[in-house]
Design an enzyme around this catalytic site. Structure first.
Site, PDB file in Angstrom:
ATOM      1  N   GLY A  85      24.977  78.110 -37.281  1.00 53.00           N
ATOM      2  CA  GLY A  85      24.409  78.055 -36.085  1.00 53.00           C
ATOM      3  C   GLY A  85      23.182  78.759 -36.293  1.00 53.00           C
ATOM      4  O   GLY A  85      23.203  80.052 -36.426  1.00 53.00           O
ATOM      5  N   ARG A 121      25.229  73.003 -41.293  1.00 55.42           N
ATOM      6  CA  ARG A 121      26.608  73.283 -41.757  1.00 55.42           C
ATOM      7  C   ARG A 121      26.957  72.647 -42.753  1.00 55.42           C
ATOM      8  O   ARG A 121      27.285  71.244 -42.510  1.00 55.42           O
ATOM      9  CB  ARG A 121      27.649  73.367 -40.537  1.00 55.42           C
ATOM     10  CG  ARG A 121      27.176  73.989 -39.245  1.00 55.42           C
ATOM     11  CD  ARG A 121      28.254  73.851 -38.101  1.00 55.42           C
ATOM     12  NE  ARG A 121      27.669  74.569 -36.815  1.00 55.42           N
ATOM     13  CZ  ARG A 121      27.805  75.822 -36.401  1.00 55.42           C
ATOM     14  NH1 ARG A 121      28.374  76.696 -37.367  1.00 55.42           N
ATOM     15  NH2 ARG A 121      27.402  76.303 -35.248  1.00 55.42           N
ATOM     16  N   ASP A 165      30.125  84.160 -39.698  1.00 55.96           N
ATOM     17  CA  ASP A 165      31.183  84.085 -40.617  1.00 55.96           C
ATOM     18  C   ASP A 165      31.215  83.391 -41.812  1.00 55.96           C
ATOM     19  O   ASP A 165      31.187  83.827 -42.647  1.00 55.96           O
ATOM     20  CB  ASP A 165      32.356  84.229 -39.708  1.00 55.96           C
ATOM     21  CG  ASP A 165      33.668  84.688 -40.267  1.00 55.96           C
ATOM     22  OD1 ASP A 165      33.669  85.785 -40.865  1.00 55.96           O
ATOM     23  OD2 ASP A 165      34.684  83.590 -40.428  1.00 55.96           O
ATOM     24  N   THR A 182      24.320  85.351 -35.826  1.00 57.98           N
ATOM     25  CA  THR A 182      24.875  84.431 -34.795  1.00 57.98           C
ATOM     26  C   THR A 182      24.826  84.996 -33.487  1.00 57.98           C
ATOM     27  O   THR A 182      25.113  86.226 -33.422  1.00 57.98           O
ATOM     28  CB  THR A 182      26.293  84.299 -35.326  1.00 57.98           C
ATOM     29  OG1 THR A 182      27.004  83.604 -34.510  1.00 57.98           O
ATOM     30  CG2 THR A 182      27.000  85.647 -35.865  1.00 57.98           C
ATOM     31  N   ASP A 206      27.249  84.802 -31.551  1.00 60.41           N
ATOM     32  CA  ASP A 206      28.578  85.002 -30.992  1.00 60.41           C
ATOM     33  C   ASP A 206      29.214  86.329 -31.055  1.00 60.41           C
ATOM     34  O   ASP A 206      30.169  86.754 -30.607  1.00 60.41           O
ATOM     35  CB  ASP A 206      29.704  84.092 -31.884  1.00 60.41           C
ATOM     36  CG  ASP A 206      29.594  82.642 -31.426  1.00 60.41           C
ATOM     37  OD1 ASP A 206      28.944  82.383 -30.704  1.00 60.41           O
ATOM     38  OD2 ASP A 206      30.107  81.810 -32.527  1.00 60.41           O
ATOM     39  N   ASP A 209      30.823  87.891 -33.657  1.00 59.52           N
ATOM     40  CA  ASP A 209      32.145  87.741 -33.948  1.00 59.52           C
ATOM     41  C   ASP A 209      32.321  88.111 -35.317  1.00 59.52           C
ATOM     42  O   ASP A 209      33.467  87.895 -35.962  1.00 59.52           O
ATOM     43  CB  ASP A 209      32.653  86.406 -33.917  1.00 59.52           C
ATOM     44  CG  ASP A 209      31.805  85.296 -34.645  1.00 59.52           C
ATOM     45  OD1 ASP A 209      30.686  85.983 -35.283  1.00 59.52           O
ATOM     46  OD2 ASP A 209      32.264  84.237 -34.828  1.00 59.52           O
ATOM     47  N   ARG A 224      33.682  80.543 -29.525  1.00 55.25           N
ATOM     48  CA  ARG A 224      35.277  79.726 -29.527  1.00 55.25           C
ATOM     49  C   ARG A 224      36.164  80.703 -29.939  1.00 55.25           C
ATOM     50  O   ARG A 224      37.522  80.645 -29.461  1.00 55.25           O
ATOM     51  CB  ARG A 224      35.020  78.919 -30.715  1.00 55.25           C
ATOM     52  CG  ARG A 224      34.013  77.449 -30.550  1.00 55.25           C
ATOM     53  CD  ARG A 224      33.800  76.825 -31.696  1.00 55.25           C
ATOM     54  NE  ARG A 224      32.898  77.175 -32.382  1.00 55.25           N
ATOM     55  CZ  ARG A 224      32.275  76.895 -33.550  1.00 55.25           C
ATOM     56  NH1 ARG A 224      32.432  75.364 -33.780  1.00 55.25           N
ATOM     57  NH2 ARG A 224      31.462  77.452 -34.235  1.00 55.25           N
TER      58      ARG A 224
HETATM   59  O1  F6P Z   1      26.075  79.747 -33.231  1.00 52.35           O
HETATM   60  C1  F6P Z   1      27.749  79.818 -32.614  1.00 52.35           C
HETATM   61  C2  F6P Z   1      28.143  78.842 -31.937  1.00 52.35           C
HETATM   62  O2  F6P Z   1      27.079  78.788 -30.742  1.00 52.35           O
HETATM   63  C3  F6P Z   1      29.440  78.915 -31.219  1.00 52.35           C
HETATM   64  O3  F6P Z   1      29.443  79.662 -30.096  1.00 52.35           O
HETATM   65  C4  F6P Z   1      29.518  77.271 -30.757  1.00 52.35           C
HETATM   66  O4  F6P Z   1      30.747  76.825 -30.326  1.00 52.35           O
HETATM   67  C5  F6P Z   1      29.098  76.524 -31.953  1.00 52.35           C
HETATM   68  O5  F6P Z   1      28.019  77.473 -32.428  1.00 52.35           O
HETATM   69  C6  F6P Z   1      28.636  75.123 -31.638  1.00 52.35           C
HETATM   70  O6  F6P Z   1      27.539  74.768 -32.669  1.00 52.35           O
HETATM   71  P1  F6P Z   1      27.114  73.369 -33.197  1.00 52.35           P
HETATM   72  O7  F6P Z   1      27.402  72.452 -32.110  1.00 52.35           O
HETATM   73  O8  F6P Z   1      25.549  73.557 -33.671  1.00 52.35           O
HETATM   74  O9  F6P Z   1      28.041  73.129 -34.542  1.00 52.35           O
END
Ligand code: F6P
Length: 320
Positions: A11, A72, A103, A125, A127, A129, A171
């Protein structure tokens, strides 16, 4: 080390471009050749690699997203994909890699380092996290974006004497909800780390209304194990207060990075390049207090996250 490459993965987060700029310019300053890899590990597997110069990272510091693109990558999860990635770095005679991401992206970097690549992981990120660092790049900007939304929602919520569930990203980690909730003066903060207490929540809504409070804001992280729809319905039924839902979604991932994120990105990326220049083993770069720190990459990714109970307690005290 003479040739290094940089990629952004997972992300996107505000400040990734500032990190990229700092890495490229630091590398050139130290006399290295520097390459940008497009679309994260996807582009690495496909050989989408181009040389960067000083001006290729001009005018990007203030921009959200990432000029390299991100992905991803499913292919990179396989042994075959990772083998191809290592081969591609060899083709270009790239000796060191800077990975900017969360991560999963840093874990991808760890796999490459086990195959002999020197990897520097930079936490990018929203997050927040990653256990080994106090803060990740993009988190501060995301919190400020949520804060802006909370202010707007508070106005209309008060005008109609409503309660509002504001769903934010996160999440597994509730830090966006926690920090934005506390600084935005939310009545309730719900995060994945703590089980939801519906009774306490409804009690707060009723007590607030009885005290003449016109609004009631509940900041809920997306990873909490009750949906926002279900939660709003329960609050409405149990308290009689009209309860709306706002899901902030991807608005939290974009936007111009705050000064704090730009500073963090610049310091971390420059440190990563210095370590590669000095032929360091693979590291994860982080911040502890106000100091930029580095840990062995594998050790950093095995650290356990400690939830900031003191911040949650403070938020509880301040929202009585
Ligand atoms: O970048 C982290 C994050 O924003 C999370 O909090 C979220 O759930 C996720 O990415 C969603 O990302 P995508 O829909 O782009 O996979």
């Amino acid at each position: 080390m003479k040739k290094i490459a940089i990629l952004t993965s997972g992300g996107d987060a505000p400040g990734m471009n500032a990190a990229l700029r700092a890495a490229v310019r630091s590398a050139i300053y130290y006399g290295m050749e520097v390459y940008g890899i497009e679309r994260g590990y996807e582009g690495l597997i496909d050989g989408d690699i181009r040389q960067m110069d000083v001006s290729s990272v001009g005018d990007i510091m203030h921009r959200g997203g990432t000029i390299l693109g991100t992905a991803r990558s499913e292919r990179f999860m396989t042994q075959e994909g990772q083998k191809r990635a290592v081969g591609m770095l060899e083709n270009f005679e790239i000796e060191g890699l800077v990975v900017i991401g969360g991560d999963g992206s840093l874990r991808g970097g760890l796999e490459l380092s086990k195959k002999g690549v020197r990897v520097m992981g930079i936490p990018g990120t929203i997050d927040n996290d990653l256990a080994y660092t106090d803060f990740t790049i993009g988190f501060d900007t995301a919190v400020n974006t949520v804060l802006g939304a909370i202010s707007n929602i508070r106005d209309t919520s008060s005008a109609h004497e409503r309660s509002t569930v504001i769903e934010v990203m996160g999440r597994r980690c509730g830090d966006i909800a926690l920090y934005a909730g506390l600084t935005g003066g939310a009545e309730t903060i719900l995060i994945p780390e703590i089980p939801v207490d519906i009774n306490a929540l409804c009690r707060k809504v009723i007590q607030g209304r009885n005290r003449g409070k016109k609004h009631n804001l509940i900041i809920k992280a997306e990873g909490v194990n009750i949906s926002s729809q279900e939660l709003a319905a329960v609050i409405g039924e149990r308290t009689g207060v009209d309860t709306k839902i706002v899901v902030l979604g991807y608005i939290q991932r974009g936007g111009s990075p705050t000064a704090r994120d730009r500073m963090l990105a610049s310091r971390m990326a420059s440190k990563a390049v210095e370590l590669l220049k000095d032929d360091s083993l693979s590291k994860a770069i982080g911040i502890s207090g106000d100091c930029i720190v580095e840990y062995d990459l594998e050790e950093a990714l095995h650290m356990g996250r400690e939830f900031e109970t003191d911040i949650m307690k403070l938020a509880d005290i301040l929202s009585i």
